[in-house]
Design an enzyme around this catalytic site. Structure first.
Site, short mmCIF file in Angstrom:
data_model
loop_
_atom_site.label_atom_id
_atom_site.label_comp_id
_atom_site.label_asym_id
_atom_site.label_seq_id
_atom_site.Cartn_x
_atom_site.Cartn_y
_atom_site.Cartn_z
N GLY A 19 0.65 -1.43 0.06
CA GLY A 19 0.01 0.00 0.34
C GLY A 19 0.68 1.29 -0.03
N GLY A 21 0.55 6.01 0.26
CA GLY A 21 0.00 7.17 0.59
C GLY A 21 0.72 8.29 0.12
N VAL A 26 3.47 1.28 2.75
CA VAL A 26 3.19 0.06 3.71
C VAL A 26 3.83 -1.24 3.09
CG1 VAL A 26 1.47 -1.27 5.06
CG2 VAL A 26 1.06 1.25 4.45
N LYS A 42 4.54 0.55 8.32
CA LYS A 42 4.03 1.66 7.58
C LYS A 42 5.29 2.83 7.92
CE LYS A 42 0.65 5.57 7.67
NZ LYS A 42 -0.52 6.04 8.56
N ASP A 135 -12.45 9.18 9.38
CA ASP A 135 -12.18 8.79 8.12
C ASP A 135 -12.42 7.41 7.58
OD1 ASP A 135 -11.39 9.12 5.50
OD2 ASP A 135 -9.15 9.00 6.08
#
Length: 491
Positions: A19, A21, A26, A42, A135
């Site tokens: 993953g 962002g 991650v 992370k 969120d």
């Protein structure tokens, strides 16, 4: 094509990127000294972080230090070097809810209920700590799969805040598609913004898309500003309980939205019977009481207690991933079901004889089992119950809707005697929906006493009937699975 080089993290071996962002990536990894301990790391690039992003990161780490719950992703460790901050998290091996929904197109109502139940257990824990996630969206709900059992966990607390139900804020936080209208319109908001997000997630689970799906942010904002009514897709079919929760979550005005207490108590979620350690303990305690009542020949009480315990046991059984534990629990539950069915059949036989006026046959084994129910219940003689009901019907004539509701409850009991459990449950619900509010307004006196007794009796009957229907569903599902396995073997 060259394989990208993975960064080096002290004490861990990174396996793959899972993953990314704006400022973080991650990775799936394991400890160098224990390859069986798979984690998610992370990695946050400190260079270029704005002040607000740094504050969010600090808040996330501080929250994850204290938040420990079965349905919240656990932080195992955190550390940093000159360039990065590393947050070591529990690894969720089945991706996120967004991917799961896309894979299935949409989810069956019972699957949606299970995920929402797990999400609401985590939210109840967060509310007890005055934490608002801010969120909530399917991408932040991670899944762990053990055998065929899925466990949902809330992740990404980067925008979370300590926010009580009375605190209000103005700043924009969250993802637009799941953002409550009051945030998007820059109005004051409080912790109830999480409930709107839950409503959008629920809608997406059931129908495969968010209620205000839009191509641009401007289009989305326009729909919310216009307070366009949220409609169910044509041809969709969901239960009344499911629709009621969905509609009450997706209220544009926060004051019209259901409260957290109402959310946690909602019938569709049925948190009271969720598969938790506390509820397992409740189920065991109920079994002890059922056996004790059975031994004292208080058979009606025993029947209701067995059924009440099954309401707790069956969700625990379906949620158990350990096959050995599951089989042991199934055997115990089958014993409780068998005894409850014996008591139910005996009770029905007694009620039928009351209706027809027949005497029990000396060769009727069901009647022999039933004889204690006719004379040895712990709730007093059935004759008195019938007299009390007739008196309540006479007293109820002066209040609008009371007598019709009592007649519906009486019809429910007749359906129960006939073994028509689905219709019986439907009628019990209809009756109680009217009688319970009337009881709250009823002044002290004889009528209130009789009404309370009747409602208590029918609530027990309704719960017991619901338990039997759930039990039948479980047995039918097991039979279908067994038939499917047999077909596979034949093929």
């Amino acid at each position: 094509m060259s394989v990208p080089t993975l960064p080096s993290v002290e004490g861990y071996l990174l396996l793959e990127k899972i993953g990314a962002g704006s400022f973080s990536t991650v990775y799936r990894a394991f400890k160098r000294d224990d390859k069986r301990d798979i984690v998610a790391i992370k990695c946050v690039d400190k260079t270029g972080l704005s002040k607000s992003t740094q504050d969010n990161l600090i808040t996330e780490i501080n929250l994850l230090k204290i938040l420990k719950h079965d349905h919240i992703v656990e932080m195992r460790d955190f550390f940093w070097d000159e360039r990065h901050i590393y947050i070591v998290m529990e690894y969720c091996n089945a991706g996120d809810l967004s991917s799961f929904i896309k894979q299935k197109s949409k989810l069956a109502e019972n699957v949606c209920r299970k995920f929402l139940q797990q999400l609401s257990l985590a939210l109840r824990y967060l509310r007890n700590h005055n934490v608002c996630h801010m969120d909530l969206k399917p991408q932040n709900l991670l899944l762990i799969k053990t055998k065929s059992v899925f466990t949902l966990k809330i992740a990404d607390f980067g925008l979370a805040q300590f926010l009580s139900s009375d605190d209000t804020k103005h700043s924009i936080r969250g993802s637009p598609l799941y953002m409550a209208p009051e945030i998007l319109l820059r109005h004051k908001y409080d912790a109830r913004v999480d409930l709107w997000s839950v409503g959008v997630i629920m809608y997406e689970c059931l129908f495969g898309k968010a209620p205000y799906s839009s191509n641009t942010f401007a289009e989305l904002a326009e729909k919310i500003k216009d307070m366009r009514p949220i409609q169910l897709p044509k041809g969709s079919h969901i239960s009344e309980e499911c629709k009621d929760l969905l509609v009450r979550l997706l209220k544009h005005e926060p004051n019209e939205r259901l409260t957290f207490d109402e959310f946690f108590a909602h019938e569709f979620l049925d948190l009271e019977h969720a598969p938790t350690k506390e509820n397992f303990d409740k189920a065991v305690e109920l079994i002890y009481k059922a056996v004790e009542a059975d031994q004292k020949a208080c058979h009606r009480d025993a029947y209701h207690l067995y059924c009440e315990s099954l309401r707790y046991f069956i969700p625990i059984l379906t949620n158990e991933a350990n096959l050995a534990k599951k089989e042991a629990l199934r055997l115990r539950i089958n014993e409780y079901i068998k005894r409850a069915e014996q008591l139910k059949d005996a009770s029905v036989a007694v009620d039928r004889r009351k209706t027809t006026g027949d005497e029990p046959s000396t060769t009727d084994t069901t009647a022999k089992v039933a004889s204690p129910l006719a004379s040895s219940t712990c709730n007093g003689p059935d004759k008195n119950v019938a007299i009390d009901f007739q008196e309540l019907c006479v007293l109820g004539r002066s209040t609008a809707n009371m007598l019709p509701a009592l007649e519906i409850g009486d019809v429910a009991e007749q359906y129960l005697v006939e073994g028509n459990y689905e219709l019986a449950l439907e009628k019990f619900k209809s009756s109680l929906k009217v009688l319970v509010p009337l009881l709250k307004k009823e002044p002290p006196g004889r009528r209130k006493e009789l009404l309370y007794k009747q409602i208590d009796k029918w609530m027990k009957e309704a719960e017991s009937t619901k338990a039997f229907l759930i039990t039948q569903d479980m047995e039918n599902t097991a039979e279908r699975a067994s038939e499917s396995q047999e077909q596979c073997l034949i093929q």
